[in-house]
Write a protein that holds these residues in place. Structure first.
Motif, PDB file in Angstrom:
ATOM      1  N   HIS A 130       1.385  31.312 104.121  1.00 46.10           N
ATOM      2  CA  HIS A 130       1.409  30.095 104.579  1.00 46.10           C
ATOM      3  C   HIS A 130       0.351  29.923 105.607  1.00 46.10           C
ATOM      4  CE1 HIS A 130       2.903  31.024 108.961  1.00 46.10           C
ATOM      5  NE2 HIS A 130       3.318  32.066 108.405  1.00 46.10           N
ATOM      6  N   ALA A 131       0.062  28.440 105.888  1.00 44.57           N
ATOM      7  CA  ALA A 131      -0.995  28.000 106.813  1.00 44.57           C
ATOM      8  C   ALA A 131      -0.623  28.519 108.239  1.00 44.57           C
ATOM      9  CB  ALA A 131      -1.242  26.754 106.733  1.00 44.57           C
ATOM     10  N   GLN A 132      -1.521  28.487 109.219  1.00 41.71           N
ATOM     11  CA  GLN A 132      -1.161  28.798 110.775  1.00 41.71           C
ATOM     12  C   GLN A 132      -0.376  30.016 110.906  1.00 41.71           C
ATOM     13  OE1 GLN A 132       0.072  25.045 110.235  1.00 41.71           O
ATOM     14  NE2 GLN A 132      -2.254  24.626 109.798  1.00 41.71           N
ATOM     15  N   CYS A 133      -0.709  30.996 109.983  1.00 42.92           N
ATOM     16  CA  CYS A 133       0.108  32.199 110.151  1.00 42.92           C
ATOM     17  C   CYS A 133      -0.396  33.014 111.425  1.00 42.92           C
ATOM     18  CB  CYS A 133      -0.052  33.240 109.061  1.00 42.92           C
ATOM     19  SG  CYS A 133       0.757  34.707 109.341  1.00 42.92           S
ATOM     20  N   GLY A 134       0.574  33.085 112.350  1.00 39.43           N
ATOM     21  CA  GLY A 134       0.173  34.015 113.623  1.00 39.43           C
ATOM     22  C   GLY A 134      -0.313  35.285 113.668  1.00 39.43           C
ATOM     23  N   GLY A 135       0.223  36.005 112.482  1.00 39.19           N
ATOM     24  CA  GLY A 135      -0.125  37.409 112.297  1.00 39.19           C
ATOM     25  C   GLY A 135      -1.432  37.556 111.666  1.00 39.19           C
ATOM     26  N   ILE A 136      -1.963  36.499 110.922  1.00 39.70           N
ATOM     27  CA  ILE A 136      -3.384  36.749 110.386  1.00 39.70           C
ATOM     28  C   ILE A 136      -4.144  36.150 111.470  1.00 39.70           C
ATOM     29  CG2 ILE A 136      -5.036  35.487 108.867  1.00 39.70           C
ATOM     30  CD1 ILE A 136      -2.832  37.334 107.505  1.00 39.70           C
ATOM     31  N   LYS A 137      -3.770  35.257 112.340  1.00 42.61           N
ATOM     32  CA  LYS A 137      -4.718  34.709 113.423  1.00 42.61           C
ATOM     33  C   LYS A 137      -4.909  36.135 114.486  1.00 42.61           C
ATOM     34  CE  LYS A 137      -5.105  31.093 116.751  1.00 42.61           C
ATOM     35  NZ  LYS A 137      -6.170  31.805 117.596  1.00 42.61           N
ATOM     36  N   ALA A 138      -3.871  36.616 114.686  1.00 44.20           N
ATOM     37  CA  ALA A 138      -3.874  37.948 115.613  1.00 44.20           C
ATOM     38  C   ALA A 138      -5.101  38.881 115.007  1.00 44.20           C
ATOM     39  CB  ALA A 138      -2.686  38.437 115.590  1.00 44.20           C
ATOM     40  N   PHE A 139      -4.872  38.954 113.544  1.00 42.08           N
ATOM     41  CA  PHE A 139      -5.831  39.842 112.686  1.00 42.08           C
ATOM     42  C   PHE A 139      -7.332  39.483 112.874  1.00 42.08           C
ATOM     43  CE2 PHE A 139      -7.912  41.018 108.877  1.00 42.08           C
ATOM     44  CZ  PHE A 139      -8.008  42.243 108.944  1.00 42.08           C
ATOM     45  N   VAL A 140      -7.641  38.303 112.667  1.00 49.05           N
ATOM     46  CA  VAL A 140      -8.988  37.568 112.587  1.00 49.05           C
ATOM     47  C   VAL A 140      -9.589  37.424 114.063  1.00 49.05           C
ATOM     48  CG1 VAL A 140      -8.617  36.605 110.378  1.00 49.05           C
ATOM     49  CG2 VAL A 140      -8.462  35.200 112.373  1.00 49.05           C
ATOM     50  N   ASP A 141      -8.409  37.163 114.837  1.00 41.60           N
ATOM     51  CA  ASP A 141      -9.043  37.221 116.296  1.00 41.60           C
ATOM     52  C   ASP A 141      -9.158  38.625 116.823  1.00 41.60           C
ATOM     53  OD1 ASP A 141      -9.063  34.356 116.252  1.00 41.60           O
ATOM     54  OD2 ASP A 141      -7.504  34.146 117.087  1.00 41.60           O
ATOM     55  N   ASP A 142      -8.666  39.298 116.163  1.00 36.58           N
ATOM     56  CA  ASP A 142      -8.732  41.117 117.006  1.00 36.58           C
ATOM     57  C   ASP A 142      -7.977  40.971 118.171  1.00 36.58           C
ATOM     58  OD1 ASP A 142      -8.994  43.562 116.648  1.00 36.58           O
ATOM     59  OD2 ASP A 142     -11.161  43.402 117.172  1.00 36.58           O
ATOM     60  N   ILE A 143      -7.135  40.241 118.560  1.00 39.41           N
ATOM     61  CA  ILE A 143      -6.505  40.114 119.818  1.00 39.41           C
ATOM     62  C   ILE A 143      -6.087  41.569 120.357  1.00 39.41           C
ATOM     63  CG2 ILE A 143      -5.339  37.943 119.244  1.00 39.41           C
ATOM     64  CD1 ILE A 143      -2.681  39.459 119.132  1.00 39.41           C
ATOM     65  N   GLU A 144      -6.099  41.510 121.676  1.00 36.47           N
ATOM     66  CA  GLU A 144      -5.688  42.957 122.492  1.00 36.47           C
ATOM     67  C   GLU A 144      -4.078  42.996 122.270  1.00 36.47           C
ATOM     68  OE1 GLU A 144      -7.198  44.378 124.944  1.00 36.47           O
ATOM     69  OE2 GLU A 144      -8.757  43.529 124.113  1.00 36.47           O
ATOM     70  N   PRO A 145      -3.690  44.165 122.175  1.00 38.65           N
ATOM     71  CA  PRO A 145      -2.279  44.580 121.896  1.00 38.65           C
ATOM     72  C   PRO A 145      -1.493  43.924 122.733  1.00 38.65           C
ATOM     73  CG  PRO A 145      -3.794  46.613 122.009  1.00 38.65           C
ATOM     74  CD  PRO A 145      -4.676  45.432 122.555  1.00 38.65           C
ATOM     75  N   LEU A 146      -0.230  43.362 122.308  1.00 41.20           N
ATOM     76  CA  LEU A 146       0.669  42.286 123.033  1.00 41.20           C
ATOM     77  C   LEU A 146       1.655  43.484 123.725  1.00 41.20           C
ATOM     78  CD1 LEU A 146       1.819  39.765 120.491  1.00 41.20           C
ATOM     79  CD2 LEU A 146      -0.084  39.740 122.371  1.00 41.20           C
ATOM     80  N   SER A 147       1.733  44.676 123.462  1.00 38.14           N
ATOM     81  CA  SER A 147       2.549  45.667 124.251  1.00 38.14           C
ATOM     82  C   SER A 147       1.757  46.910 123.969  1.00 38.14           C
ATOM     83  CB  SER A 147       3.976  45.571 123.608  1.00 38.14           C
ATOM     84  OG  SER A 147       3.999  46.328 122.522  1.00 38.14           O
ATOM     85  N   PRO A 148       2.091  48.229 124.696  1.00 39.55           N
ATOM     86  CA  PRO A 148       1.472  49.214 124.593  1.00 39.55           C
ATOM     87  C   PRO A 148       1.685  49.799 123.028  1.00 39.55           C
ATOM     88  CG  PRO A 148       2.691  49.285 126.646  1.00 39.55           C
ATOM     89  CD  PRO A 148       3.251  48.052 125.971  1.00 39.55           C
TER      90      PRO A 148
END
Ligand SMILES: [Zn+2]
Length: 217
Positions: A105-123
């Protein structure tokens, strides 16, 4: 103990008073005979992308697995527990599922986290580790020249569907049934804003919209 969410209670009340009366016999039949859905959907956890709503499915019709970014891992028999693999095993070996649909689907948060290479949300960095399975060893994923950020993200959202379809075939019990023509694999992509659905052409891996003319712009 905290009170149960009020909107869930009122929603359940609507279910009991409106939907259940029309589906009571179906529920009783399913209870006695067990489930025998012909379709399995592997979708995202995203609250906007409910397979039962999108496909207007009733009880017993869809066997659904949802996870972050609708990913199917590669077949990996080891000592660890694998949720998607367990669901697949049941769907194929017991339910003899005829169709497996991977729904991106569009606007997928998981994909966004992946392409933005976000900092870990938890340890534990569970999302980071989960999304890392999208990439094959040695593979790099980056924005192409002349591609906008939005086009890049959409391309990866669709690539996640194709990768999951590819990974499904690494499961011997899936491959056996697909090769025998008993189970078919399908890819789809839901456009959240307009409610559009695109289907993967298995020969070209291109996505094309269905019922486009019926959609409100
Ligand atoms: Zn998602």
């Amino acid at each position: 103990m905290s009170p149960f969410p009020e909107n869930l209670l009122s929603g359940y009340q609507n279910f009991v008073t409106q939907r259940l009366p029309t589906e009571q016999s179906r529920y009783r039949e399913l209870s006695q005979k067990g489930q025998s859905p012909e379709v399995m959907v592997i979708g995202c956890c995203d609250s906007r992308v409910s397979p039962e709503v999108i496909f207007d499915a009733g009880p017993g019709e869809l066997f659904v697995v949802r996870n972050v970014a609708n990913l199917v891992p590669v077949f990996q028999p080891d000592d660890n527990a694998h949720g998607v693999s367990a669901a697949l095993e049941y769907a194929i070996q017991v339910l003899k599922i005829k169709h497996i649909v991977v729904l991106g689907h569009a606007q997928c948060g998981g994909i966004k986290a992946f392409v933005d290479d976000i900092e870990p949300l938890s340890p534990g960095d569970f999302i980071g580790k989960w999304m890392s399975m999208f990439v094959k060893p040695g593979e790099t994923v980056s924005q192409r020249e002349h591609e906008t950020r939005q086009q890049f993200v959409t391309r990866i959202e669709k690539a996640a569907v194709l990768r999951s379809l590819e990974n499904l075939m690494t499961f011997p019990f899936v491959k056996t049934r697909v090769d025998a023509g008993k189970t078919e694999l399908h890819g789809a992509y839901f456009g959240v804003a307009e409610g559009s659905l695109s289907i993967v052409d298995q020969t070209t891996n291109e996505f094309s919209k269905v019922y486009q003319g019926a959609l409100a712009s």
